[in-house]
Design a protein around this motif. Structure first.
Motif, short mmCIF file in Angstrom:
data_model
loop_
_atom_site.label_atom_id
_atom_site.label_comp_id
_atom_site.label_asym_id
_atom_site.label_seq_id
_atom_site.Cartn_x
_atom_site.Cartn_y
_atom_site.Cartn_z
N TYR A 22 0.82 -1.21 0.00
CA TYR A 22 0.00 0.00 0.00
C TYR A 22 0.86 1.27 0.00
O TYR A 22 0.33 2.36 0.20
CB TYR A 22 -0.94 0.01 1.21
CG TYR A 22 -1.75 -1.26 1.34
CD1 TYR A 22 -2.45 -1.77 0.25
CD2 TYR A 22 -1.81 -1.96 2.53
CE1 TYR A 22 -3.20 -2.93 0.36
CE2 TYR A 22 -2.56 -3.12 2.65
CZ TYR A 22 -3.25 -3.60 1.56
OH TYR A 22 -3.98 -4.75 1.68
N ARG A 25 -0.19 5.05 -0.44
CA ARG A 25 -1.62 5.22 -0.15
C ARG A 25 -1.77 5.58 1.32
O ARG A 25 -1.11 4.99 2.17
CB ARG A 25 -2.38 3.93 -0.40
CG ARG A 25 -2.49 3.54 -1.86
CD ARG A 25 -3.26 2.26 -2.05
NE ARG A 25 -4.70 2.49 -1.88
CZ ARG A 25 -5.62 1.60 -2.23
NH1 ARG A 25 -5.27 0.44 -2.74
NH2 ARG A 25 -6.90 1.87 -2.07
N LEU A 45 -16.66 2.92 8.81
CA LEU A 45 -15.37 2.56 8.21
C LEU A 45 -15.59 2.02 6.79
O LEU A 45 -14.85 2.37 5.87
CB LEU A 45 -14.64 1.52 9.07
CG LEU A 45 -14.15 2.02 10.43
CD1 LEU A 45 -13.71 0.84 11.29
CD2 LEU A 45 -13.02 3.03 10.25
N GLN A 46 -16.62 1.20 6.63
CA GLN A 46 -16.94 0.68 5.30
C GLN A 46 -17.32 1.82 4.36
O GLN A 46 -16.93 1.82 3.19
CB GLN A 46 -18.07 -0.36 5.38
CG GLN A 46 -18.47 -0.96 4.05
CD GLN A 46 -17.35 -1.74 3.37
OE1 GLN A 46 -16.52 -2.36 4.02
NE2 GLN A 46 -17.31 -1.70 2.05
N TRP A 49 -14.15 3.53 3.25
CA TRP A 49 -13.46 2.63 2.32
C TRP A 49 -14.14 2.68 0.95
O TRP A 49 -13.47 2.77 -0.08
CB TRP A 49 -13.46 1.23 2.92
CG TRP A 49 -13.10 0.10 2.01
CD1 TRP A 49 -13.90 -0.95 1.67
CD2 TRP A 49 -11.85 -0.14 1.36
NE1 TRP A 49 -13.23 -1.81 0.84
CE2 TRP A 49 -11.96 -1.34 0.63
CE3 TRP A 49 -10.65 0.56 1.32
CZ2 TRP A 49 -10.93 -1.87 -0.12
CZ3 TRP A 49 -9.61 0.03 0.57
CH2 TRP A 49 -9.76 -1.16 -0.14
N SER A 50 -15.46 2.62 0.93
CA SER A 50 -16.19 2.65 -0.33
C SER A 50 -16.04 3.99 -1.04
O SER A 50 -15.88 4.04 -2.26
CB SER A 50 -17.68 2.37 -0.10
OG SER A 50 -17.85 1.08 0.42
N TYR A 52 -13.65 6.53 -0.49
CA TYR A 52 -12.32 7.08 -0.73
C TYR A 52 -11.24 6.07 -1.12
O TYR A 52 -10.13 6.46 -1.42
CB TYR A 52 -11.82 7.83 0.52
CG TYR A 52 -12.67 8.99 0.90
CD1 TYR A 52 -12.74 10.12 0.09
CD2 TYR A 52 -13.40 8.97 2.09
CE1 TYR A 52 -13.52 11.21 0.46
CE2 TYR A 52 -14.18 10.07 2.46
CZ TYR A 52 -14.23 11.16 1.63
OH TYR A 52 -15.00 12.25 2.00
N GLY A 53 -11.54 4.78 -1.08
CA GLY A 53 -10.45 3.84 -1.26
C GLY A 53 -10.66 2.66 -2.15
O GLY A 53 -9.85 2.38 -3.02
N ARG A 54 -11.73 1.94 -1.95
CA ARG A 54 -11.89 0.60 -2.53
C ARG A 54 -11.49 0.52 -4.00
O ARG A 54 -10.70 -0.31 -4.39
CB ARG A 54 -13.32 0.12 -2.33
CG ARG A 54 -13.57 -1.25 -2.94
CD ARG A 54 -14.95 -1.74 -2.68
NE ARG A 54 -15.95 -0.78 -3.11
CZ ARG A 54 -17.18 -0.73 -2.62
NH1 ARG A 54 -17.55 -1.56 -1.68
NH2 ARG A 54 -18.03 0.16 -3.07
N MET A 61 -6.62 3.33 2.24
CA MET A 61 -6.69 1.94 2.67
C MET A 61 -7.22 1.94 4.10
O MET A 61 -6.73 2.69 4.93
CB MET A 61 -5.32 1.28 2.68
CG MET A 61 -4.87 0.69 1.38
SD MET A 61 -6.03 -0.42 0.60
CE MET A 61 -6.22 -1.71 1.77
N VAL A 62 -8.22 1.14 4.37
CA VAL A 62 -8.74 0.96 5.72
C VAL A 62 -8.31 -0.43 6.17
O VAL A 62 -8.44 -1.40 5.41
CB VAL A 62 -10.27 1.11 5.77
CG1 VAL A 62 -10.80 0.80 7.16
CG2 VAL A 62 -10.68 2.51 5.33
N PHE A 93 -13.27 -4.14 3.54
CA PHE A 93 -11.88 -3.68 3.66
C PHE A 93 -11.05 -4.75 4.36
O PHE A 93 -11.60 -5.63 5.03
CB PHE A 93 -11.80 -2.33 4.39
CG PHE A 93 -12.45 -2.28 5.75
CD1 PHE A 93 -11.79 -2.73 6.88
CD2 PHE A 93 -13.73 -1.76 5.89
CE1 PHE A 93 -12.39 -2.67 8.13
CE2 PHE A 93 -14.34 -1.68 7.13
CZ PHE A 93 -13.67 -2.14 8.26
#
Length: 164
Positions: A22, A25, A45-46, A49-50, A52-54, A61-62, A93
């Protein structure tokens, strides 16, 4: 260890989570538990993640790190934790294997986080959040009272995502 990307952890599904994968990131590392008053933060948290990251190769990264260190609120097996998180909160995540996050038995990542953040940053309950910049250094930490989608946390995440 000099930065967060130098660590690896066993994953909840038996794999190895190598944080060097990672590199570059931002990371949000959270010690989690399934039977805690703060457990609904999994949903937030999900959401981070959805959002800003997934699906973003350089996005957030969470990483959840289940721990039974506080009030024995994570008693389950790896399979029970995984099923609980997915079924109740849709967690996709990465999740590390259950680990110690406090005291002399703390895993190396959490020993490093305490060293970097100072005495007050050590987790004293479930759902402490550690925001790590693209350079692998700890930039901010938040207590469980700061929800992942609170203005303070989400604004810090947005700021760090803009930092190239």
């Amino acid at each position: 260890m000099s930065c967060a990307y130098d660590f690896h952890l066993p994953g909840l599904s038996g794999e190895t989570i190598d944080l060097s994968a990672y590199r570059g990131r931002p990371l949000l590392v959270v010690n989690t538990a399934s039977k805690c008053g703060f457990t609904p933060q999994y949903e937030d948290l999900q959401h981070l993640w959805s959002l800003y990251g997934r699906d973003k190769p350089d996005g957030l990264m969470v990483l959840g790190v289940p721990s039974n260190d506080f009030g024995e609120q994570e008693p389950g097996s790896a399979e029970e934790i995984k099923t609980f998180c997915y079924r109740n909160y849709g967690v996709t995540f990465p999740m590390a294997a259950k680990a110690h996050v406090k005291g002399p038995e703390a895993i190396p990542l959490f020993q490093w986080l305490r060293q970097e953040g100072g005495f007050l940053s050590r987790p004293r309950w479930n759902f402490y959040k550690y925001l790590i910049g693209r350079d692998g250094n700890l930039t901010r930490w938040f207590t469980p009272l700061s929800k992942p989608t609170s203005g303070r946390v989400e604004e810090s995440v947005r700021r760090i995502l803009l930092d190239h």
